[in-house]
Design a protein around this motif. Sequence first.
Motif, PDB file in Angstrom:
ATOM      1  N   LEU A 121      11.076   6.039  -5.752  1.00 12.38           N
ATOM      2  CA  LEU A 121      11.175   6.519  -4.467  1.00 12.38           C
ATOM      3  C   LEU A 121      10.179   5.900  -3.984  1.00 12.38           C
ATOM      4  N   ILE A 122       9.846   4.980  -2.757  1.00 13.74           N
ATOM      5  CA  ILE A 122       8.710   5.342  -1.843  1.00 13.74           C
ATOM      6  C   ILE A 122       9.374   5.673  -0.161  1.00 13.74           C
ATOM      7  N   PRO A 123       8.450   6.992  -0.108  1.00 18.75           N
ATOM      8  CA  PRO A 123       8.385   7.791   0.776  1.00 18.75           C
ATOM      9  C   PRO A 123       7.130   6.362   2.065  1.00 18.75           C
ATOM     10  N   LEU A 124       8.596   5.999   3.473  1.00 17.80           N
ATOM     11  CA  LEU A 124       7.554   5.475   4.235  1.00 17.80           C
ATOM     12  C   LEU A 124       6.673   6.119   5.393  1.00 17.80           C
ATOM     13  N   LYS A 177       3.446  14.319  -5.259  1.00 20.95           N
ATOM     14  CA  LYS A 177       3.110  13.707  -6.555  1.00 20.95           C
ATOM     15  C   LYS A 177       3.329  11.750  -6.642  1.00 20.95           C
ATOM     16  N   MET A 178       2.043  11.213  -5.923  1.00 26.41           N
ATOM     17  CA  MET A 178       2.289  10.034  -6.409  1.00 26.41           C
ATOM     18  C   MET A 178       1.843   8.780  -7.587  1.00 26.41           C
ATOM     19  N   SER A 179       3.186   8.483  -7.983  1.00 28.21           N
ATOM     20  CA  SER A 179       3.060   7.597  -9.446  1.00 28.21           C
ATOM     21  C   SER A 179       2.585   6.267  -9.247  1.00 28.21           C
ATOM     22  N   GLY A 180       2.051   5.636  -8.221  1.00 19.83           N
ATOM     23  CA  GLY A 180       1.940   4.554  -8.392  1.00 19.83           C
ATOM     24  C   GLY A 180       1.723   4.119  -6.289  1.00 19.83           C
ATOM     25  N   HIS A 181       2.130   2.954  -6.326  1.00 23.25           N
ATOM     26  CA  HIS A 181       1.651   2.194  -5.040  1.00 23.25           C
ATOM     27  C   HIS A 181       1.987   0.611  -4.857  1.00 23.25           C
ATOM     28  N   MET A 197       1.726  -1.184  -9.185  1.00 19.30           N
ATOM     29  CA  MET A 197       1.437  -1.125 -10.571  1.00 19.30           C
ATOM     30  C   MET A 197       1.483   0.764 -10.514  1.00 19.30           C
ATOM     31  N   LEU A 198       1.727   1.377 -11.719  1.00 17.23           N
ATOM     32  CA  LEU A 198       2.934   2.349 -11.703  1.00 17.23           C
ATOM     33  C   LEU A 198       3.049   2.827 -12.904  1.00 17.23           C
ATOM     34  N   LYS A 199       2.123   4.223 -12.901  1.00 23.49           N
ATOM     35  CA  LYS A 199       2.617   5.142 -14.589  1.00 23.49           C
ATOM     36  C   LYS A 199       2.989   4.410 -15.451  1.00 23.49           C
ATOM     37  N   ASN A 200       3.336   4.690 -16.539  1.00 27.52           N
ATOM     38  CA  ASN A 200       3.826   3.592 -17.581  1.00 27.52           C
ATOM     39  C   ASN A 200       5.315   3.068 -16.862  1.00 27.52           C
ATOM     40  N   GLY A 201       4.666   1.787 -16.242  1.00 24.65           N
ATOM     41  CA  GLY A 201       5.322   1.282 -15.579  1.00 24.65           C
ATOM     42  C   GLY A 201       5.912   0.248 -16.429  1.00 24.65           C
ATOM     43  N   LYS A 202       6.122  -0.282 -17.297  1.00 29.73           N
ATOM     44  CA  LYS A 202       5.539  -0.977 -18.722  1.00 29.73           C
ATOM     45  C   LYS A 202       7.008  -0.535 -19.431  1.00 29.73           C
ATOM     46  N   ASN A 203       7.298   0.581 -19.689  1.00 33.61           N
ATOM     47  CA  ASN A 203       8.175   1.477 -20.241  1.00 33.61           C
ATOM     48  C   ASN A 203       8.933   2.151 -19.611  1.00 33.61           C
ATOM     49  N   GLY A 250       0.752  -1.159  -0.026  1.00 33.58           N
ATOM     50  CA  GLY A 250       0.473   0.421   0.172  1.00 33.58           C
ATOM     51  C   GLY A 250       0.521   1.516   0.219  1.00 33.58           C
ATOM     52  N   SER A 251       2.744   1.280   0.391  1.00 30.15           N
ATOM     53  CA  SER A 251       2.912   2.225  -0.097  1.00 30.15           C
ATOM     54  C   SER A 251       2.606   2.667  -1.443  1.00 30.15           C
ATOM     55  N   HIS A 252       2.823   4.381  -1.799  1.00 31.12           N
ATOM     56  CA  HIS A 252       2.826   4.851  -2.061  1.00 31.12           C
ATOM     57  C   HIS A 252       4.776   5.121  -3.244  1.00 31.12           C
ATOM     58  N   ILE A 253       4.441   5.139  -4.446  1.00 32.43           N
ATOM     59  CA  ILE A 253       5.764   5.967  -5.331  1.00 32.43           C
ATOM     60  C   ILE A 253       6.028   6.662  -5.552  1.00 32.43           C
ATOM     61  N   VAL A 254       6.475   7.549  -5.202  1.00 31.04           N
ATOM     62  CA  VAL A 254       6.698   9.120  -5.545  1.00 31.04           C
ATOM     63  C   VAL A 254       8.007   9.481  -7.067  1.00 31.04           C
ATOM     64  N   GLU A 255       8.425  10.521  -7.507  1.00 31.36           N
ATOM     65  CA  GLU A 255       9.232  10.334  -8.156  1.00 31.36           C
ATOM     66  C   GLU A 255      10.042  11.696  -7.521  1.00 31.36           C
ATOM     67  N   GLU A 256       9.985  12.150  -7.313  1.00 33.95           N
ATOM     68  CA  GLU A 256      10.209  13.346  -6.389  1.00 33.95           C
ATOM     69  C   GLU A 256       9.995  13.283  -4.866  1.00 33.95           C
TER      70      GLU A 256
END
Lengths: 1002, 94
Positions: free
Chosen positions: A974-977, A939-943, A961-967, A925-931
Motif C-alpha cells: 500500500l502506498i498512502p498519498l 509502519k514504513m517498509s520502503g519507498h 526499495m522495499l524491505k525483503n522485496g526480493k522474496n 519518494g512516496s512511502h510504502i506501508v503494509e497496513e
Amino acid sequence: MFNRNRLISGGSINRNKPINFKFNGQSLNGYEGDTLASALLANDIHLIGRSFKYHRPRGILTSGSEEPNALVQLGKGSKTEPNARATEIELYEGLEASSQNCWPSVKYDIGALNNLFSRILPAGFYYKTFMWPPSAWMFYEYFIRRAAGLGEAPKEKNPDRYEQKFFYCDVMVVGAGATGLAAALAAARSGANVLIVDEKPEMGGYLISSKAKINNIDAKDWIKDTLTELNSLSNVTVLNRTTATGYYDYNYITALQKVTNHIENSNSKLPRERFWRIRSKQVILAQGAFERPLVFSGNDRPGIMMASAGQVYMSQYGVLPGNSITLFTNNDHAYTVAVDAISKGAKVVVIDLRSNVSSEITKLCEKNKIETYNSHAVISTHGSQKVNSITLQELSEDKQSFVGEAITINTDLLLMSGGWNPAVQLFSQSRGKLRYDDQISSFVPDVLVDNQYVIGTNNGDFNLKQNLIDSQNAGISAAKETGNKKDIDEFISEANEPNEFTTSDVVPYVLGSKPVTHGSKHFIDFQNDVTASDIFLAQREGYISVEHTKRYTTTGMATDQGKTSNVNALAIMSHIQKKPVGEVGHTTFRPPYVPQTFGAIAGRNVDQYFDPQRLTAVHQWHKDNGAVFEDVGQWKRPYFYPKNTETMKEAVNRECLAARKSVGILDASTLGKIDIQGPDAAKFLNLIYTNAWSKLEIGSCRYGLMCNEHGMVFDDGVTTRIGENHYHMTTTTGGAARVMSWLEEFLQTEWLDMKVYCTSVTEQWTVLSICGPKSRDLLSSLTDEKIDNKSLPYMKMKSIKVCGVEARVFRISFTGELSFEINVPARYGKYVWDKVIEAGKKYNITPYGTETMHVLRAEKGFIIVGQDTDGSATPSDLNMDWIVSKKKEDFLGKRSFIRSDTAREDRKHLVGLLINDKKTVLPEGSHIVEEASKKPPMKMSGHITSSYFSPTLGYPIAMAMLKNGKNRHGETVLIPLMDGKIIEATITDSVFYDKEGVRQND
Amino acid sequence: MFVIKCPYCGERDQTEFSCHGESHIARPENPNEVNDKEWGEYLFFRSNPKGMHYERWTHDHGCRQWFNVKRHTVTDKIIQTYTMGEEKPEDNNV
C-alpha cells in the motif's frame, strides 16, 4: 544656512559646502564632512529613534561604530538600509533618513506603552509568558516581532554592485590613530608592503579632536605629515572608510570598504562596497578603545552622551550639542572635555564619583571656573524627549548609600565617562587570550597569536609618548619578521597630551531612588534594552555563567555586539557573584566586528555568476529547438522538447514512442568520461569494479559497478578497452568528479606502485546517443564503414569516421533499444549533431531529453545511481549479484559484503511495482506501508525511487526499495498519498519491457 | 582559513584544498583474512585526538595531489606537510 548648535569656527567640516538632507521628512542642512549624527546635533535634534523593547526615546550616545542608539532607516525603496548608525553615515546632498521602531512618529509612539508596563517585561518575559500552548508560539511570535524591532529590510532587489578583492601584504595595520600611523610609517620606511585601514573617512583617530602634541607640533599636523608620506610611498596602501570585520586563522582578515555609500546618486562604475579578503604576514592591531558608559537610572535619555563623543562633536564637527553641560565621571580624562567645552562657551558642571581628585585637577577646575561635585552621583534624569534636568546626591564613604539631600540641577547635555574598554573584539576573534586589568577595569590582550602585535590603547596602554614609541618599534619589528631589514631612524622624540587617562574604578552601577533589582531603568545594553535589574534577575534565576546571562538577558547580542555594554554587564555579575570580573569571564567575540551587508559578502557571485554553468557543444541547438532545461550538477541538460502547446507529459510520451519506434537522439555529452592508461590499468579496474576486467578484449565494452569500502554502490558506467593498456571509462553525470577523486585516492594513497594514469575527458568529447530500430540505418548513411550486427555487435566499440569526423562509436544501450553512442571531439560536436539531425529527417528523428531517457531506462529496469540508490544499497540489494565476481581475490567493497549487516537477507531490495488501478503515477519518494491507517504514523517498509507513466506499455510503472522485496514478488503493498488516498501496487521484477533484451541485441 | 603548504606547489589558501580525515590508516593487505572487528576498525574507527593529528588533504584546485598534514587540533597550527609514502613524523609537540 543656520545650525542652532554650530560653533562659529573650528572642526574639519567644509563650511563652504552646505548640504541639504531630510530627517523624518524635515528638511535640514549641514556641511560637507558632517555625519548624520553631527548634523542632527547641529540642528539641535537629539531624539533619533525608539528603543528595541520599551520604545523609549533615544538619542546619540557615541560618535563612532559602537553606537547602540542612533540607528536609522537610511534611504528609500530598493536601496534602503535598516539599522544604519547615524554616527557613521556621512552626509551627502539629498540624504534621507528616518527613525525606526516607532509609530505613528518618533515623538508620539504608541509602542511606548511598553515602557509603562516594563515592570512586567523583564528578561525572559516572552519565553515565560507565551509558552502555552506550545503550538501557538508562531502566532504570538508574529506580534512580538512586530512590536520589538529594528529597521525594515528592503523589499525590492538591491540594484547596487558589490565587489571583492583578495590582497596580500607584509604588514597590515588595523586602525589609523596615532599608534597605527606610527607603526605603519615604521614598517613602510623599513621597506615592508604595508596596508593600513581605518573605519572613518578621516584618519587620525581621537587625536583629531585632541590638543596633544607630537614631536612638538600639533598632533593634527603630525597626522597630516604622516599621511602625506604614507600616501606617497609605493609600498603602502592606505584605505579609509574600511572596517576590518573578521580576523581568522593565519592572519586572514576580512575588511569592508565603503566605496560610494557616501556619494549622492552614485552613477559611477564603482561598486557600493568592496569586501577585502586580506592575508597579511604580520598584523598590528591599533584599534584604540571605546569609552564606557556609567550605569545609573535613566542613563539612556536623549541628551546623554559619552564624554569623548561630546568632545568629538565639539572639536571635529564644530557642534556644541548643549550649552549647559554636566559631566559625570570616575576618571581624570573627563576634565579635558570640560575644559574644551568651556573654551567653546558652555557652562560646565562636573560630578565625580571619586572622593578625592588630584591637586592638578583641583587647580584646573579653579582656573577654568568649573563647578564640581566630588563623591556625588547622578541618581535620576528628567525630561520627556530630551534630558532637561538631573538629580544628584552625595555618596557615603563606602559608596553603598547616600548622605545628604538630593539636588536637582538643570542641564541640556549630560556627558558620561566611565573609563575605557580596549577594542579587543578582533584580537579575541584571532584566538588571542584576554586578561582583566584592574588598573583600567577592563579586558586587555594577554596571550597573542603568531605574527601579531597589539599596540597603544588597544593594548590598554594610555601614555601617548610610550605608545608612539612602542608602535614605532612594532612597525620595525613586524617589517623585520617579513624580511625587510632596512635600518631606519627613530622618529618619535616627544609627545604629550593634557590630562591623560590613567585609571578608573569600574563602578558597576549607581544606586538610584528605586532599588536596582526592582525594574529600575539602569541601562547596560542600550540597543537591546537590557537593564541592571535584568542581570540581577538572571543571577537569581540561576543563569550564572556568563554565556547564560548573555543569552537570557540578550545583553551584548544586538547589532553593536555589546561594544559599550559588555564590561558593565560583567562588572555587575562580578558584584552579585562576589568574585573578580576576570573570574566571571567574558563571552566569545565573533565576526563580524560591525554589521556587514550580505551584498558585500556575496560580491559578484550573484545571478548567473552564483554557480558556474556547464554547457555542451550542442547547447545552442537545444535552446533554438525549444528545450526545457534541467540542472544536473552544474550541467544544463535538455529535460524535454515540447512542440507547440504540448504539456510535459505529452512531449515525453511522444519522445518515448519515437525512440522505441523509429529513432531518437540524446545529447549524452555530460556523462563523465575518464581516460585510463598504463600497464597496470586492467589490474586497477579489477580492484575498482566489482566484476572482472582482465579478459576484456580490445574494442569491447563492459558495464561495471563501483562500490565504496562499505560495500555500497556509488557509481556505475560502461568502460571500454581502447588499446592494450588503454581504457575509456564512463561515469554518471553527477558522479564524474567523485569517481575521478576516488580513482586518484587509491592510486595516490594505497597503490603507489601501480602505473596507471587517469585523465578527465568529459568535456573533450561530444556524445550523440541515437537509439531506436532505425538508428542503424541512420548511422549507415553517415559512414562508409560496415556497422551491421556482425561488424559492430552489441557491447563493441569501433573507431570510424562519421560525417567525415574521426569518431568512436559505442554500441551500448541505456534504453533497451538498438543504440549507438557516437563520440566525436567536442569541437566537431555541433557539426556532427547538425548532420545527424539533417540525415535523420528521413526517419523523423526526435530529440529527447533526460525525462524520456529516465522513462526508457525504467521500462528496462536499469538503475540510476543516486536516484534508485542512496548510498545504502549493495549490488545484491539491487539484484545485481550477476555483476559481482566470485573469483576475484579482492576489489573495493568486497570484504564488506560478508559483514553481518550487509549479508542479512531481509535488507531493502530493489523491486518493480505495478499499480493495480493501472493509472496512478505514484509520486517519487512516496512511502510504502503494509497496513494503512487514516493518518500517520504508519509502519514504513520502503519507498518509491522511480515512477513514470510508460507510454510503451500504456500504464504506470515504478521502482522501489522495499524491505525483503526480493522474496515478495506477487504480493500487494500500500502506498498512502498526501491527499489521503491509498494506492495498491503489486510487487514484480524491476524489468518491465523486453526482458530478453532482443531489441538491444538485435 | 589556514595557509597550507602543499609539498608540490608551496603555500596556498585553504580554499584550494580539501581534507579527507585521518591518515596512516592502511587498507588491510588481504581483506579476506581479517575478521569483522579488524575490518570494522579500518572502516569506521578514527582517533579524534585533542592535540597532534595526522590527516590527508588534497590540493583540489592545484596539482590535485594527495598529501599528509600534521596539525594541532587545539591551536590549528600546521606543524608539517609531507608526501604520501613518507614516514609518519614523531608526535613531538604535544
